[in-house]
Scaffold this motif. Structure first.
Motif, PDB file in Angstrom:
ATOM      1  N   UNK A  44       0.836  -1.204   0.000  1.00  0.00           N
ATOM      2  CA  UNK A  44       0.000   0.000   0.000  1.00  0.00           C
ATOM      3  C   UNK A  44       0.871   1.255   0.000  1.00  0.00           C
ATOM      4  N   UNK A  45       1.919   1.213   0.839  1.00  0.00           N
ATOM      5  CA  UNK A  45       2.802   2.370   0.944  1.00  0.00           C
ATOM      6  C   UNK A  45       3.489   2.659  -0.385  1.00  0.00           C
ATOM      7  N   UNK A  46       3.963   1.604  -1.039  1.00  0.00           N
ATOM      8  CA  UNK A  46       4.633   1.804  -2.323  1.00  0.00           C
ATOM      9  C   UNK A  46       3.707   2.459  -3.340  1.00  0.00           C
TER      10      UNK A  46
ATOM     11  N   UNK B 247       1.111   4.340  -2.639  1.00  0.00           N
ATOM     12  CA  UNK B 247       0.849   5.718  -2.226  1.00  0.00           C
ATOM     13  C   UNK B 247       2.035   6.620  -2.520  1.00  0.00           C
ATOM     14  N   UNK B 248       3.245   6.055  -2.447  1.00  0.00           N
ATOM     15  CA  UNK B 248       4.441   6.839  -2.764  1.00  0.00           C
ATOM     16  C   UNK B 248       4.392   7.285  -4.226  1.00  0.00           C
TER      17      UNK B 248
ATOM     18  N   UNK C 293       1.717   7.612  -6.091  1.00  0.00           N
ATOM     19  CA  UNK C 293       0.644   8.602  -6.209  1.00  0.00           C
ATOM     20  C   UNK C 293       1.092   9.965  -5.689  1.00  0.00           C
ATOM     21  N   UNK C 294       1.794   9.935  -4.546  1.00  0.00           N
ATOM     22  CA  UNK C 294       2.235  11.180  -3.923  1.00  0.00           C
ATOM     23  C   UNK C 294       3.236  11.904  -4.810  1.00  0.00           C
ATOM     24  N   UNK C 295       4.173  11.154  -5.378  1.00  0.00           N
ATOM     25  CA  UNK C 295       5.188  11.790  -6.220  1.00  0.00           C
ATOM     26  C   UNK C 295       4.561  12.488  -7.417  1.00  0.00           C
TER      27      UNK C 295
ATOM     28  N   UNK D 283       1.428  13.558  -7.676  1.00  0.00           N
ATOM     29  CA  UNK D 283       0.642  14.693  -7.232  1.00  0.00           C
ATOM     30  C   UNK D 283       1.535  15.875  -6.859  1.00  0.00           C
ATOM     31  N   UNK D 284       2.646  15.573  -6.183  1.00  0.00           N
ATOM     32  CA  UNK D 284       3.537  16.642  -5.744  1.00  0.00           C
ATOM     33  C   UNK D 284       4.201  17.313  -6.943  1.00  0.00           C
TER      34      UNK D 284
ATOM     35  N   UNK E 263       2.847  17.661  -9.838  1.00  0.00           N
ATOM     36  CA  UNK E 263       1.804  18.536 -10.391  1.00  0.00           C
ATOM     37  C   UNK E 263       1.698  19.827  -9.606  1.00  0.00           C
ATOM     38  N   UNK E 264       1.887  19.717  -8.299  1.00  0.00           N
ATOM     39  CA  UNK E 264       1.778  20.910  -7.460  1.00  0.00           C
ATOM     40  C   UNK E 264       3.029  21.769  -7.540  1.00  0.00           C
ATOM     41  N   UNK E 265       4.029  21.312  -8.281  1.00  0.00           N
ATOM     42  CA  UNK E 265       5.198  22.144  -8.532  1.00  0.00           C
ATOM     43  C   UNK E 265       6.396  21.870  -7.648  1.00  0.00           C
ATOM     44  N   UNK E 266       6.426  20.715  -7.013  1.00  0.00           N
ATOM     45  CA  UNK E 266       7.579  20.402  -6.167  1.00  0.00           C
ATOM     46  C   UNK E 266       8.721  19.866  -7.018  1.00  0.00           C
TER      47      UNK E 266
ATOM     48  N   UNK F  33      11.879  17.744  -6.915  1.00  0.00           N
ATOM     49  CA  UNK F  33      12.527  16.781  -6.012  1.00  0.00           C
ATOM     50  C   UNK F  33      14.030  16.704  -6.277  1.00  0.00           C
TER      51      UNK F  33
END
Lengths: 128, 249
Positions: A109-111, A113-114, A116-118, A120-121, A123-126, A128
């Motif tokens: 699950x964590x993998x 979500x990671x 998905x998070x990457x 999304x982030x 898209x939000x302009x982060x 890395x």
């Protein structure tokens, strides 16, 4: 407890100053009573009580002229207790290791979500 | 970027401050923050995330600044320190700036999943507990990425601790916990240990001071990035700390 007032002080304009940095001041807060005897002392007390009873029976220190069988049972008792405690410990630890959950699902699950998070982030302009 | 999202606030005045001490967590920090925002957003509790970076050379702080721009300065607070000063002082430092009446401490390396936080909060409300501790040793709790040796050491150390200290909590070395702020303050005044023993001392002192402890089973997924450490040194210092607590509490 005086803690309520302390909390509101902390929230006040002077939060920076009224923090925890000064141990002298914080010591004023209400202290619930702590148990007086350390675990070490509790153990020593327990062991010496048991030892005393054992010695009384085994060596018949009070001259009660207990039946012989009492002494014969009491004499090796400390060894029995130690051995059975050892067995209990080994069995307990072994059992608990055996039933220790492997959370494969959680890792999967964590993998996901990671990932998905990457996305999304990004898209939000982060960056890395 | 829209920085202020209105949260479906649960109007009871409770606020949860999450302390995230970081050191070289550039990879993990955005992910943990994203997960925290996700689960707090869904559950609607009021929160803030306090990042305490100890001068990471890998640029953790720059990443944190970007996150602050994305999620807003009311949600992400940066309280960096110049160099690595240890976990205990990081909590004290972070707590000074916390505006919540509850404090959540957790690791920033993704081994603690934010999905459990709503459970912590519900547990806390259920018994008005002074602290709620995550436990790997009960119910559906568990670990991922541990071999047999690691499990054996963990269970053995835990058993020994239970026998010697009878602390009234099943997971003493875990560091995923929720505290009432004043409770954490009063515990921090008293705890002097380092490392694993620090978390253990917090629970033992809590018990000593008659604070109530609730437990929530958690899954502990060992570090995704970076190596987790459990060598001879850790074991020796654990035993030393355990015996110290045994003799002094």
């Amino acid at each position: 407890m005086t803690s309520v007032t302390r909390t509101s002080q902390l929230r006040g304009a002077n939060a920076e100053l009224s923090g925890l940095a000064a141990p002298g001041r914080v010591a004023l807060s209400a202290t619930p009573p702590a148990s007086a005897m350390t675990k070490l002392l509790q153990w020593l007390l327990g062991v010496s009580l048991l030892g005393a009873v054992w010695a009384l029976v085994t060596f018949d220190l009070l001259g009660l002229s207990l039946p012989r069988t009492y002494r014969e049972v009491a004499w090796p008792m400390p060894v029995y207790l130690l051995v059975s405690f050892g067995c209990y410990s080994l069995a307990t630890v072994g059992y608990r290791v055996a039933i220790f959950n492997d959370c494969d699902e959680a890792a999967k699950e964590l993998q996901e979500q990671i990932k998905e998070a990457k996305e999304d982030l990004r898209k939000k302009g982060l960056k890395m | 970027m829209a920085s202020r999202k209105s949260q479906p606030n649960r109007d009871n005045g409770d606020k949860y401050s999450i302390l995230l001490p970081t050191y070289n967590e550039r990879e993990n920090l955005p992910l943990i923050v994203w997960l925290l925002v996700k689960y707090f957003g869904e559950s609607g509790y009021n929160y803030e995330i306090i990042v305490i970076d100890d001068g990471s050379p890998d640029g953790t702080l720059e990443v944190a600044e970007q996150l602050q721009k994305i999620y807003g300065e009311d949600k992400i607070l940066l309280r960096p320190r110049a160099k690595k000063l240890g976990l205990g002082t990081a909590y004290i430092h972070g707590m000074k700036h916390a505006t919540g009446n509850f404090i959540i401490i957790m690791d920033a390396d993704l081994s603690h999943h934010p999905k459990f936080i709503p459970e912590f909060i519900e547990k806390q409300k259920e018994g008005n507990y002074d602290l709620v501790s995550g436990t790997r040793y009960q119910g559906n709790g568990g670990v991922y990425g541990w071999d047999l040796r690691r499990k054996l050491i963990s269970r053995g150390a835990n058993f020994l601790t239970q026998v010697l200290l009878r602390p009234g909590a099943s997971d003493l070395t875990g560091s995923f916990r929720l505290y009432k702020k004043k409770v954490l303050e009063s515990l921090m005044e008293r705890c002097v240990s380092k490392g694993y023993v620090f978390q253990m001392e917090m629970i033992v002192r809590a018990r000593q001071l008659n604070y109530t402890i609730g437990e929530v089973p958690i899954s502990f997924v060992d570090r995704v990035y970076g190596e987790s450490k459990l060598g001879g040194n850790e074991i020796v210092s654990f035993v030393k700390g355990l015996l110290t607590l045994f003799a002094t509490t």
